[in-house]
Design an enzyme around this catalytic site. Structure first.
Site, PDB file in Angstrom:
ATOM      1  N   ASP A  13      24.344 -31.094  12.718  1.00  0.00           N
ATOM      2  CA  ASP A  13      25.299 -30.441  11.810  1.00  0.00           C
ATOM      3  C   ASP A  13      26.572 -31.288  11.794  1.00  0.00           C
ATOM      4  O   ASP A  13      26.697 -32.258  12.544  1.00  0.00           O
ATOM      5  CB  ASP A  13      25.601 -29.024  12.328  1.00  0.00           C
ATOM      6  N   SER A  14      27.538 -30.843  10.983  1.00  0.00           N
ATOM      7  CA  SER A  14      28.827 -31.540  10.945  1.00  0.00           C
ATOM      8  C   SER A  14      29.758 -31.065  12.054  1.00  0.00           C
ATOM      9  O   SER A  14      30.936 -31.400  12.022  1.00  0.00           O
ATOM     10  CB  SER A  14      29.492 -31.282   9.592  1.00  0.00           C
ATOM     11  N   GLY A  46      31.607 -30.342   3.578  1.00  0.00           N
ATOM     12  CA  GLY A  46      31.314 -29.573   2.368  1.00  0.00           C
ATOM     13  C   GLY A  46      32.207 -29.849   1.176  1.00  0.00           C
ATOM     14  O   GLY A  46      31.887 -29.461   0.054  1.00  0.00           O
ATOM     15  N   CYS A  76      22.371 -27.437   8.823  1.00  0.00           N
ATOM     16  CA  CYS A  76      23.569 -27.455   7.984  1.00  0.00           C
ATOM     17  C   CYS A  76      23.112 -27.299   6.542  1.00  0.00           C
ATOM     18  O   CYS A  76      22.268 -28.074   6.076  1.00  0.00           O
ATOM     19  CB  CYS A  76      24.294 -28.787   8.161  1.00  0.00           C
ATOM     20  N   ASN A  77      23.649 -26.326   5.838  1.00  0.00           N
ATOM     21  CA  ASN A  77      23.262 -26.114   4.440  1.00  0.00           C
ATOM     22  C   ASN A  77      23.682 -27.286   3.560  1.00  0.00           C
ATOM     23  O   ASN A  77      22.943 -27.711   2.678  1.00  0.00           O
ATOM     24  CB  ASN A  77      23.904 -24.833   3.902  1.00  0.00           C
ATOM     25  N   THR A  78      24.892 -27.801   3.804  1.00  0.00           N
ATOM     26  CA  THR A  78      25.412 -28.872   2.949  1.00  0.00           C
ATOM     27  C   THR A  78      24.557 -30.130   3.080  1.00  0.00           C
ATOM     28  O   THR A  78      24.122 -30.712   2.074  1.00  0.00           O
ATOM     29  CB  THR A  78      26.874 -29.180   3.335  1.00  0.00           C
ATOM     30  N   GLU A 154      35.760 -24.785  12.650  1.00  0.00           N
ATOM     31  CA  GLU A 154      35.612 -25.979  13.490  1.00  0.00           C
ATOM     32  C   GLU A 154      36.851 -26.232  14.335  1.00  0.00           C
ATOM     33  O   GLU A 154      36.777 -26.788  15.426  1.00  0.00           O
ATOM     34  CB  GLU A 154      35.308 -27.185  12.586  1.00  0.00           C
ATOM     35  N   CYS A 186      26.299 -21.149   5.073  1.00  0.00           N
ATOM     36  CA  CYS A 186      26.853 -22.272   5.838  1.00  0.00           C
ATOM     37  C   CYS A 186      26.675 -21.897   7.302  1.00  0.00           C
ATOM     38  O   CYS A 186      26.988 -20.767   7.697  1.00  0.00           O
ATOM     39  CB  CYS A 186      28.335 -22.460   5.513  1.00  0.00           C
ATOM     40  N   THR A 187      26.169 -22.836   8.084  1.00  0.00           N
ATOM     41  CA  THR A 187      25.807 -22.480   9.466  1.00  0.00           C
ATOM     42  C   THR A 187      27.024 -22.235  10.360  1.00  0.00           C
ATOM     43  O   THR A 187      26.876 -21.744  11.476  1.00  0.00           O
ATOM     44  CB  THR A 187      24.896 -23.560  10.086  1.00  0.00           C
ATOM     45  N   HIS A 188      28.214 -22.575   9.889  1.00  0.00           N
ATOM     46  CA  HIS A 188      29.430 -22.221  10.651  1.00  0.00           C
ATOM     47  C   HIS A 188      29.742 -20.718  10.543  1.00  0.00           C
ATOM     48  O   HIS A 188      30.392 -20.158  11.421  1.00  0.00           O
ATOM     49  CB  HIS A 188      30.646 -22.986  10.120  1.00  0.00           C
TER      50      HIS A 188
HETATM   51  N1  DGL Z   1      27.811 -26.186   8.655  1.00  0.00           N
HETATM   52  C1  DGL Z   1      27.769 -26.815   7.405  1.00  0.00           C
HETATM   53  C2  DGL Z   1      26.937 -26.050   6.401  1.00  0.00           C
HETATM   54  O1  DGL Z   1      26.070 -25.317   6.789  1.00  0.00           O
HETATM   55  C3  DGL Z   1      28.948 -27.378   6.724  1.00  0.00           C
HETATM   56  C4  DGL Z   1      30.299 -27.360   7.234  1.00  0.00           C
HETATM   57  C5  DGL Z   1      31.126 -28.457   6.648  1.00  0.00           C
HETATM   58  O2  DGL Z   1      31.651 -28.304   5.536  1.00  0.00           O
HETATM   59  O3  DGL Z   1      31.211 -29.467   7.331  1.00  0.00           O
HETATM   60  O4  DGL Z   1      27.102 -26.208   5.218  1.00  0.00           O
END
Ligand code: DGL
Length: 267
Positions: A13-14, A46, A76-78, A154, A186-188
């Site tokens: 992930d990011s 993102g 990570c979705n993005t 984050e 978004c996984t965050h």
């Molecule tokens: N966790 C990431 C997601 O699922 C993205 C977070 C980011 O923008 O870095 O999209």
């Protein structure tokens, strides 16, 4: 038993977001070893261009393949919506992206109107809408971009006035419609699910697609005969490209830390 079966599963992930997926993967596959890379030096991704997002994803995937790993999960979705095909074309192991979670959302919705909270890049892809309409062509989908939320999480803003203000702003359009279920796209975002539930006073049910993603992992491990036959609990090696403080705090609160390492990494 093949050597491949004994290799870890790579997850990335990011930043800390993918830990919400890793948590479910560790629960579902307690005998598997995991290597996790959170590229928090480049978070948030993102709001970046597709080319940048793809280049970052490929660099992390290369690092995981060099570990080596037997399977890569893009947590990570993005990175999934922008770079899944590029990562698949690049590495020689199976690659899974996160599930969109819309099937669970449609099943849970009584109003037939669901919301998606996601990064700008994910919303711009309209992936959730496309997948939702394939499942049910009468479903109404509201896609809510949340440009600041992943970055705030984050930085450790999990429940303070900064994150409350942006969550309230992003929830407003969702609350003004007949939306009863929202996918955390978004996984965050699962890290602020308690806050989102508080702010919506139980009017909205939030779906974390991580369980759907773990089912994709299960099918891929089974289909490629990759389950780890070890009988002991697996290990978790966490790497971050900037600081490890938040990753350490979050992972210690929900991962099995008996066989956990956490380190800084340069990609
Ligand atoms: N966790 C990431 C997601 O699922 C993205 C977070 C980011 O923008 O870095 O999209």
């Amino acid at each position: 038993m093949s050597n491949r079966q004994q290799l870890p599963i790579g997850v990335f992930d990011s930043g800390v977001g993918g830990l919400s997926v890793l948590k479910v993967l560790q629960e579902q596959f307690p005998n598997e070893d995991f290597v996790y890379i959170g590229d928090n030096a480049n978070n948030p991704v993102g709001n970046r261009s597709d080319d940048e997002i793809t280049a970052l994803a490929c660099r992390i995937a290369d690092a995981l393949e060099n570990q080596p790993v037997k399977l890569i999960v893009i947590a990570c979705n993005t990175f999934t919506v922008v770079a899944l095909d590029a990562v698949r074309a690049r590495v020689s192991v199976p690659v899974i992206g996160v599930s969109q979670g819309v099937k669970s959302a449609i099943d849970a919705s009584k109003s037939n109107t669901i919301g998606i909270m996601a990064t700008v890049a994910t919303v711009n892809s309209h992936i959730h809408k496309h997948v939702a309409l394939e499942v049910d062509h009468e479903i109404l989908v509201w896609e809510q971009p949340c440009p600041e939320l992943a970055g705030l999480i984050e930085q450790g803003h999990l429940d303070d006035h900064f994150v409350r203000d942006v969550c309230s702003e992003y929830l407003e359009p969702l609350l003004s419609r007949e939306i009863d279920v929202v996918v955390l796209g978004c996984t965050h975002f699962p890290f602020v699910q308690p806050l989102l539930e508080e702010l919506t006073e139980g009017r909205i049910r939030f779906i974390d697609p991580a369980f759907e993603t773990s089912e994709l992992v299960r099918r891929t491990l089974a289909g490629n005969d990759l389950f780890n036959p070890q009988k002991t609990s697996g290990s978790v090696d966490l790497y971050f490209t900037k600081d490890i403080v938040l990753g350490d705090m979050l992972s210690a609160s929900f991962l099995d830390t008996s066989r956990r390492t956490i380190e800084y990494i340069t990609l």
